[in-house]
Design a protein around this motif. Structure first.
Motif, PDB file in Angstrom:
ATOM      1  N   LEU A 169     -21.702  -8.564  -1.511  1.00  0.00           N
ATOM      2  CA  LEU A 169     -22.769  -8.723  -2.256  1.00  0.00           C
ATOM      3  C   LEU A 169     -23.474  -9.953  -1.641  1.00  0.00           C
ATOM      4  CD1 LEU A 169     -21.402  -8.243  -5.632  1.00  0.00           C
ATOM      5  CD2 LEU A 169     -22.962  -6.537  -4.603  1.00  0.00           C
ATOM      6  N   ARG A 174     -12.999   0.077  -6.744  1.00  0.00           N
ATOM      7  CA  ARG A 174     -12.642   0.889  -5.537  1.00  0.00           C
ATOM      8  C   ARG A 174     -11.711   0.455  -4.681  1.00  0.00           C
ATOM      9  NH1 ARG A 174     -16.630   0.576  -2.020  1.00  0.00           N
ATOM     10  NH2 ARG A 174     -17.407  -1.665  -2.602  1.00  0.00           N
ATOM     11  N   TYR A 175     -10.832  -0.485  -4.993  1.00  0.00           N
ATOM     12  CA  TYR A 175      -9.744  -0.827  -4.104  1.00  0.00           C
ATOM     13  C   TYR A 175      -8.838   0.224  -4.058  1.00  0.00           C
ATOM     14  CZ  TYR A 175      -6.228  -3.559  -1.639  1.00  0.00           C
ATOM     15  OH  TYR A 175      -5.322  -3.815  -0.809  1.00  0.00           O
ATOM     16  N   GLY A 176      -8.565   0.428  -2.801  1.00  0.00           N
ATOM     17  CA  GLY A 176      -7.527   1.608  -2.517  1.00  0.00           C
ATOM     18  C   GLY A 176      -7.988   3.018  -2.692  1.00  0.00           C
ATOM     19  N   MET A 177      -9.471   2.934  -3.059  1.00  0.00           N
ATOM     20  CA  MET A 177      -9.721   4.572  -2.988  1.00  0.00           C
ATOM     21  C   MET A 177     -10.608   4.668  -1.581  1.00  0.00           C
ATOM     22  SD  MET A 177     -12.663   5.128  -5.751  1.00  0.00           S
ATOM     23  CE  MET A 177     -14.384   5.257  -5.229  1.00  0.00           C
ATOM     24  N   ILE A 178     -10.266   5.527  -0.843  1.00  0.00           N
ATOM     25  CA  ILE A 178     -10.704   5.568   0.499  1.00  0.00           C
ATOM     26  C   ILE A 178     -12.077   5.600   0.619  1.00  0.00           C
ATOM     27  CG2 ILE A 178     -10.747   6.943   2.717  1.00  0.00           C
ATOM     28  CD1 ILE A 178      -7.463   7.436   2.271  1.00  0.00           C
ATOM     29  N   ALA A 179     -12.925   4.893   1.306  1.00  0.00           N
ATOM     30  CA  ALA A 179     -14.473   4.733   1.088  1.00  0.00           C
ATOM     31  C   ALA A 179     -14.983   5.938   1.950  1.00  0.00           C
ATOM     32  CB  ALA A 179     -14.840   3.374   1.777  1.00  0.00           C
ATOM     33  N   PRO A 228     -21.787  -2.891   2.560  1.00  0.00           N
ATOM     34  CA  PRO A 228     -22.109  -2.579   1.157  1.00  0.00           C
ATOM     35  C   PRO A 228     -21.095  -2.795   0.328  1.00  0.00           C
ATOM     36  CG  PRO A 228     -21.594  -0.690   2.451  1.00  0.00           C
ATOM     37  CD  PRO A 228     -21.850  -1.759   3.549  1.00  0.00           C
ATOM     38  N   ASP A 229     -19.695  -3.410   0.955  1.00  0.00           N
ATOM     39  CA  ASP A 229     -18.470  -3.942   0.262  1.00  0.00           C
ATOM     40  C   ASP A 229     -18.613  -5.290  -0.119  1.00  0.00           C
ATOM     41  OD1 ASP A 229     -17.153  -1.526   0.556  1.00  0.00           O
ATOM     42  OD2 ASP A 229     -16.155  -2.084   2.457  1.00  0.00           O
ATOM     43  N   PRO A 278      -6.970   2.387   5.135  1.00  0.00           N
ATOM     44  CA  PRO A 278      -8.128   2.895   4.171  1.00  0.00           C
ATOM     45  C   PRO A 278      -7.966   2.575   2.891  1.00  0.00           C
ATOM     46  CG  PRO A 278      -6.458   4.642   5.563  1.00  0.00           C
ATOM     47  CD  PRO A 278      -6.032   3.254   5.788  1.00  0.00           C
ATOM     48  N   GLY A 279      -9.281   2.076   2.291  1.00  0.00           N
ATOM     49  CA  GLY A 279      -9.200   1.807   0.942  1.00  0.00           C
ATOM     50  C   GLY A 279      -9.383   0.624   0.739  1.00  0.00           C
ATOM     51  N   VAL A 280      -9.187  -0.391   2.015  1.00  0.00           N
ATOM     52  CA  VAL A 280      -9.080  -1.923   1.251  1.00  0.00           C
ATOM     53  C   VAL A 280     -10.147  -2.634   1.328  1.00  0.00           C
ATOM     54  CG1 VAL A 280      -6.786  -1.974   2.219  1.00  0.00           C
ATOM     55  CG2 VAL A 280      -8.844  -2.449   3.697  1.00  0.00           C
ATOM     56  N   LEU A 281     -10.626  -3.521   0.753  1.00  0.00           N
ATOM     57  CA  LEU A 281     -11.830  -4.478   0.659  1.00  0.00           C
ATOM     58  C   LEU A 281     -11.889  -5.603   0.786  1.00  0.00           C
ATOM     59  CD1 LEU A 281     -12.775  -2.303  -2.794  1.00  0.00           C
ATOM     60  CD2 LEU A 281     -13.887  -1.822  -0.422  1.00  0.00           C
ATOM     61  N   PRO A 282     -13.013  -6.254   1.130  1.00  0.00           N
ATOM     62  CA  PRO A 282     -12.922  -7.751   1.597  1.00  0.00           C
ATOM     63  C   PRO A 282     -13.196  -8.592   0.305  1.00  0.00           C
ATOM     64  CG  PRO A 282     -14.978  -6.553   2.499  1.00  0.00           C
ATOM     65  CD  PRO A 282     -14.302  -5.535   1.908  1.00  0.00           C
ATOM     66  N   VAL A 283     -12.765  -9.535   0.389  1.00  0.00           N
ATOM     67  CA  VAL A 283     -13.362 -10.609  -0.706  1.00  0.00           C
ATOM     68  C   VAL A 283     -13.355 -12.011  -0.117  1.00  0.00           C
ATOM     69  CG1 VAL A 283     -12.867 -11.559  -2.991  1.00  0.00           C
ATOM     70  CG2 VAL A 283     -11.892  -9.317  -2.424  1.00  0.00           C
ATOM     71  N   THR A 299     -17.334  -5.692  -5.255  1.00  0.00           N
ATOM     72  CA  THR A 299     -18.310  -5.032  -6.332  1.00  0.00           C
ATOM     73  C   THR A 299     -18.083  -4.737  -7.490  1.00  0.00           C
ATOM     74  OG1 THR A 299     -17.948  -2.916  -5.274  1.00  0.00           O
ATOM     75  CG2 THR A 299     -19.444  -4.023  -3.891  1.00  0.00           C
ATOM     76  N   SER A 300     -16.888  -4.977  -8.035  1.00  0.00           N
ATOM     77  CA  SER A 300     -16.379  -4.547  -9.254  1.00  0.00           C
ATOM     78  C   SER A 300     -16.729  -5.692 -10.247  1.00  0.00           C
ATOM     79  CB  SER A 300     -14.860  -4.698  -9.309  1.00  0.00           C
ATOM     80  OG  SER A 300     -14.332  -5.258 -10.342  1.00  0.00           O
ATOM     81  N   ARG A 326     -19.007 -12.880  -5.286  1.00  0.00           N
ATOM     82  CA  ARG A 326     -17.895 -13.405  -5.926  1.00  0.00           C
ATOM     83  C   ARG A 326     -17.057 -14.100  -4.862  1.00  0.00           C
ATOM     84  NH1 ARG A 326     -13.556 -11.383  -7.369  1.00  0.00           N
ATOM     85  NH2 ARG A 326     -14.384  -9.199  -7.346  1.00  0.00           N
ATOM     86  N   ALA A 374      -9.672  -7.665  -6.373  1.00  0.00           N
ATOM     87  CA  ALA A 374      -9.761  -7.146  -4.999  1.00  0.00           C
ATOM     88  C   ALA A 374     -10.972  -6.453  -4.744  1.00  0.00           C
ATOM     89  CB  ALA A 374      -8.518  -6.334  -4.742  1.00  0.00           C
ATOM     90  N   ASP A 375     -11.913  -6.183  -5.575  1.00  0.00           N
ATOM     91  CA  ASP A 375     -13.207  -5.494  -5.279  1.00  0.00           C
ATOM     92  C   ASP A 375     -14.264  -6.261  -5.433  1.00  0.00           C
ATOM     93  OD1 ASP A 375     -15.498  -3.650  -5.199  1.00  0.00           O
ATOM     94  OD2 ASP A 375     -14.643  -2.272  -6.287  1.00  0.00           O
ATOM     95  N   SER A 404     -19.862   2.997   0.560  1.00  0.00           N
ATOM     96  CA  SER A 404     -19.283   2.085  -0.425  1.00  0.00           C
ATOM     97  C   SER A 404     -20.266   1.717  -1.475  1.00  0.00           C
ATOM     98  CB  SER A 404     -19.094   0.741   0.443  1.00  0.00           C
ATOM     99  OG  SER A 404     -18.269   1.014   1.556  1.00  0.00           O
TER     100      SER A 404
END
Lengths: 477, 484, 95
Positions: A279, B197-202, A276-277, A45-50, B236-237, C61, B233-234, B205
């Motif tokens: 761009l 938003r990293y580590g914030m449960i989505a 949406p994570d 939960p909460g992790v994001l792709p880069v 969209t940041s 990015r 790590a985000d 998004s």
């Protein structure tokens, strides 16, 4: 009725990055289960792709290599479905706007002309994990090390007309991705996987027939066998008055047949939408130029150059350019030796390839380096040894006895080029074989070879063959 | 001590009036005394808090004087925190302890704050009343029969009752601003991309954004400075420098152009609330601000658009809860499908299921264009309305919520009427703009909030406008009597 | 726009939600009301309007290709429902 086969291929190429497409976990093959699945790969939960820059560069590199349009802006989408090896419940892929647009690849199946095969698109996506079916008390085990490994899915147009063409296309693609160093192409490890869409139609009909998709073909041989089986199956169905069902089929290599996966796979509704994570991916013209400049010479261009520059036959040039390592090896030999490139080609294609095959090893592990082979060819060119002796020297080098010069020295294989010495041996041979000499003089020309053989035998093959020929001819006049 | 603002506590710590340990003890004691009554916390972590407070005191002794060092606060239970359960208000994650720290909680920890516990919230942040939590509804400290708003209702209630001087929240459609309004606290939703938003449960998004909740705008400025910033790590940041929010608080608002959207004040707005907002606006006028009418013609479509976009994204974001790697798993599943279906049916509450189903439907074959695509198109029109408005004005003002806090249970059977609670806040998320809600008055003993909306990255101006108002008024100082 | 019970069953299946049969009609009714609310969108002409997927018009990015993660299997599997030999166990996957 005559049937025409229509085949389109979807190839998944695993990209040779260090880390995953959306995380910093390693993609090294063969690790202990789940030790290379990080928080992002596990879909915690909460992790994001880069996005991995190298994966993008590799996709663009491929696009340029097949003369494709590179999208200045492409979009990552989510493909939603539930499966235990798909941690997030969706796969990040590209859908409406892939990074690589239409391009093409020229193939030359044996005995036919060049055919241009359309490439519809190529897009970046992440791989899923693996389900292991060894029995865990009636359960399956999930290993997510592979989850998130970068893949380039390359989709062809339905331009292929036979299993042979399909294989020619795949081999060409396989060569290309290794040439441009975007994949190791290892089929056993799943770095190069293929799905085939196969349909048939009466010859002359414009519309396509209903296709079946054959999944996960992991060797060129299986691709050919599976497609041929499928063509026959569809012909049987249609000629028996039935209809082909659009479905996914699995190739069973043990039974050499395809079978329906129906029932196990329901009608999917993947609900694609832009992730949406992530761009939109923009490729700047500067990046495009930079990647274009970094592209190596491609196989077709190299082959053409080998024919023109080295005077090789199209066939030999094709064999030598089938892999970048082979071509590089050949060119090093040519560069380092004064031998005729055609002779160098014969040695690489003949002796060297034979030895590699016999030992069951790849060119990279060859026990005769390009420099060593060049040294050997130089000794043939300057008449230090004959071609025949050279084979003995080659074997010695292979077995670790050192350079050509060292072997020749140690074994005393230096060719005899002293005219006086050769004359002396010839005289001995003629004197020792009066009967044959008489027959020869009586017109039995064939015996000329016998005398040459005797001279070579007496000199342990070291006499220069052309000098032997010349002097012998004089003597027998 | 509890009635002091974060900024005041910060000076107290600096002057040595009290230590971080004393501060933590004080707020933990209040928490102990009041939190069950409000049900505003899911986890309390006193040992961890005391250890951190002691660390802070040690650091201060070594010369560290950063403003947040030793400040106690609470995190919404949507932020992953190593070592303390992160449930997101759901049975699905009732047993989940994150093996990593969210960027927001990490940055605040590095700034020296002392986490006291994790606040209750609507399940997966889906709700406007805090009644969808697996851990039961949160009660409004101003009237414990009423809701605190949602989804950051636990944070709002905890700050309103001063169980902590500050708390974090997240805002997807109004989830910081609406509970701030209903509980009489100051709550800021930053520009999308301002806070990682990293580590914030989505939940959704493209709309989710974390922000601070505290007594005053000045406190929020201190917190935002620590929370904001680029995070590799985000994706969209946004990589933009974080301005000094503190230094611009004192700017004059003379000549500030305030836009008043016609649609915010037309039919549907409770006249008593309209009255409160008018009064607040006249304070601004007296302070030299200029009020200008603006038009946001697509505003009325923000709720419909939101209830396509947010469910669509959440239907996909929540697919990872499948009972395989973590979270709730149904007992003895008979096959894979049973594992997925029962784990998810048991683990999710009704509102989450409704939204997952709406989103699944909106994305499914044949409906994508009519729903999802259409919604994203109107989203652009809404965002364009704001762009045009901000060519004329500096900020936009209006009510945060159409009503004051309503009774627990009043809207639970009617999802649509619940959704309309966010009618004034949702458009801001769709456009990705910053917005703040500040205490602006009371109606029958219940707080009313004023919403200020700013242009992209204009948090500084929002905080400035809010701070200037708080210098002129004392609504933000009001604390419900039962918690004094 | 209203959703039938059958459509709710279909959607629930797609979303892998094992909704009790007795709850289907109530969901159908509630979801239909939400869709009615959403239906207001159809009155707007959006011809030629570019859909907006992100609040900011910026591009992705990219990360350098470096291995930054180490093996944390034991920590990640601490709270897992069922693991054995480092694998997550699930009911038999049939292919």
């Amino acid at each position: 009725m005559n049937w025409e086969t229509v085949i389109g291929l979807e190839v998944h190429v695993q990209l040779a990055t260090c880390s995953k497409i959306f995380s910093g976990a390693s993609i090294a093959y063969g690790a202990e289960p789940n030790t290379q699945a990080c928080a992002v790969d596990l879909g915690l939960p909460g992790v994001l792709p880069v996005l991995n820059k190298e994966a993008v560069r590799m996709a663009v590199k491929f696009g340029l290599a097949v003369n494709a349009q590179i999208a200045s802006r492409s979009v990552f989408a989510r493909k939603n479905y539930f499966y235990p090896d798909l941690p997030k419940g969706y796969q990040i892929s590209q859908y409406e706007l892939p990074v690589v647009g239409p391009g093409s690849l020229d193939i030359e199946p044996e005995g036919t002309d060049v055919r241009r095969i359309g490439i519809t698109r190529a897009h970046l996506e992440e791989d899923a994990g693996k389900s292991l079916h060894e029995d865990f008390h009636g359960m399956s085990g999930i290993d997510l090390n592979r989850a998130g490994t970068p893949l380039l899915e390359i989709v062809s147009e339905p331009d292929l007309r036979s299993a042979k063409e399909a294989v020619a296309y795949l081999k060409k693609l396989h060569t290309l991705v290794r040439y441009i160093e975007i994949s190791d192409g290892n089929m056993q490890e799943g770095s190069f996987r293929c799905d085939a869409n196969v349909s048939i139609r009466p010859e002359g009909q414009a519309e396509f027939g209903t296709r079946a998709e054959i999944k996960n073909l992991n060797s060129f041989r299986f691709v050919e066998k599976a497609i041929n089986f499928e063509i026959e199956r569809q012909i049987d169905v249609l000629e028996g008055g039935g209809t082909v069902v659009q479905e996914t089929r699995l190739y069973d290599s043990d039974k050499d047949e395809t079978r329906s996966m129906r029932g196990k796979e329901e009608a999917n509704d993947y609900r694609y939408f832009p992730d949406p994570d992530l761009l939109p991916l923009d490729i700047a013209p500067e990046l495009l130029d930079e990647i274009r400049a970094s592209l190596p010479e491609l196989p077709d261009a190299k082959k053409e150059r080998f024919v023109e520059t080295y005077g090789l036959s199209a066939y030999d040039a094709g064999v030598l350019t089938a892999s970048r390592e082979m071509a590089d090896y050949f060119e090093t030999v040519v560069e380092r030796s004064s031998a005729d490139p055609k002779i160098a080609a014969n040695w690489v294609i003949g002796e060297l390839t034979g030895a590699l095959n016999k030992a069951g090893i790849e060119l990279g592990q060859s026990q005769v380096s390009a420099e060593q082979l060049a040294g050997l060819l130089d000794r043939i060119a300057d008449n230090t040894i004959s071609g025949k002796i050279a084979k003995e020297v080659f074997d010695a080098i292979w077995n670790g006895e050192g350079s050509a010069d060292e072997v020749i020295d140690r074994r005393g294989l230096k060719q005899i080029t002293d005219t006086g010495a050769i004359e002396a041996v010839i005289d001995e041979v003629l004197a020792a074989n009066p009967g044959q000499l008489e027959q020869y003089r009586a017109g039995k020309d064939k015996l000329f070879g016998f005398f040459v053989g005797q001279v070579m035998k007496k000199t342990q093959g070291k006499a220069n063959p052309s000098q032997v020929n010349q002097i012998l001819k004089e003597k027998l006049k | 001590m509890y009635d002091k603002t974060l900024a005041e506590l910060s000076s107290g710590l600096r002057s040595g009036a009290f230590s971080a340990v004393e501060l933590a003890e004080h707020f933990l004691a209040r928490t102990e005394r009041f939190h069950t009554q409000l049900n505003c916390l899911i986890s309390v972590s006193p040992e961890l808090a005391m250890a951190r407070a002691a660390d802070a005191d040690r650091q201060r002794a070594e010369g560290d004087s950063r403003p947040l060092l030793g400040i106690p606060l609470m995190h919404k239970d949507i932020f992953c925190t190593e070592g303390v359960k992160t449930s997101c208000g759901s049975k699905m994650l009732d047993n989940f302890v994150a093996p990593y720290e969210s960027t927001v909680s990490r940055k605040l920890k590095e700034a020296g704050t002392v986490m006291l516990g994790k606040t209750n919230m609507d399940e997966f942040a889906m709700g406007s009343s805090n009644e969808t939590s697996y851990y039961g509804p949160v009660r409004n400290p101003w009237d414990t029969d009423c809701v605190p708003g949602g989804s950051s209702g636990g944070s709002a209630a905890a700050v309103a009752a001063r169980l902590a001087p500050a708390a974090t929240g997240t805002d997807t459609g109004g989830s910081i601003r609406q509970p701030a309004s209903l509980c009489n606290v100051t709550g800021l939703k930053p520009t999308y991309g301002r806070v990682s938003r990293y580590g914030m449960i989505a939940f959704a998004s493209s709309l989710d954004q974390a922000g601070p909740m505290a007594a005053t705008a000045e406190d929020c400025a201190l917190l935002l400075a620590a929370m904001a910033g680029f995070d590799p790590a985000d994706s969209t940041s946004l990589d933009r420098p974080v301005p000094d929010y503190q230094s611009t608080l004192t700017n004059s608002i003379k000549g500030l152009k305030i836009g008043l959207p016609k649609s915010f004040f037309s039919t549907g707005l409770n006249s008593a609330i309209a009255q409160v907002i008018e009064t607040a606006l006249s304070e601004y006028r007296q302070a030299g601000a200029e009020l200008v009418e603006v038009d946001l013609p697509h505003m009325h479509l923000s709720v419909p658009v939101y209830y396509v976009v947010a469910p669509a994204e959440c239907s996909s974001n929540l697919s990872r809860y499948d009972g395989v790697r973590y979270g709730h798993r149904a007992d003895s599943p008979k096959d894979l499908e049973d594992l997925f279906k029962r784990s998810r049916d048991e683990g999710f509450g009704a509102e989450v299921k409704r939204r997952v189903m709406i989103g699944t439907y909106a994305l499914s074959a044949g409906y994508y264009d009519a729903y999802y695509r259409k919604a994203q198109q109107i989203r652009r029109l809404i965002s364009e309305d704001f762009r045009q408005a901000f060519e004329k004005v500096d900020v936009i003002m209006g009510p945060t919520s159409p009503t004051t806090a309503f009774k627990i249970g009043e809207k639970t059977d009617d999802p649509v009427s619940m959704y309309l609670s966010d009618i004034y806040t949702i458009a801001v998320n769709l456009a990705g703009l910053p917005g703040i809600s500040i205490p602006a008055g009371m109606l029958n003993g219940l707080p009313v909030g004023l919403q200020i909306i700013g242009n992209y990255f204009d948090e500084g101006r929002l905080l400035n406008a809010a701070h200037q108002y708080q210098l002129l008024t004392d609504w933000h100082k009001k604390i419900p009597e039962a918690f004094c | 726009m209203s959703l039938s019970s059958d459509e709710v069953r279909k959607v629930a299946h797609l979303a892998r939600l094992g909704i009790e049969e007795s709850a289907i009609s109530e969901y159908a009714e509630q979801l239909s009301r939400i869709l009615e609310l959403v239906e207001q969108m159809q009155a707007v002409d959006t011809e030629g309007v570019e859909p907006m997927a992100h609040p900011q018009d910026i591009s992705q990015r990219l990360r350098d290709d470096e291995v930054t993660e180490t093996d944390q299997r034991d920590r990640f599997q601490e709270g897992a429902p069922q693991v054995e030999s480092g694998l997550y166990l699930v009911p038999k996957v049939i292919e």
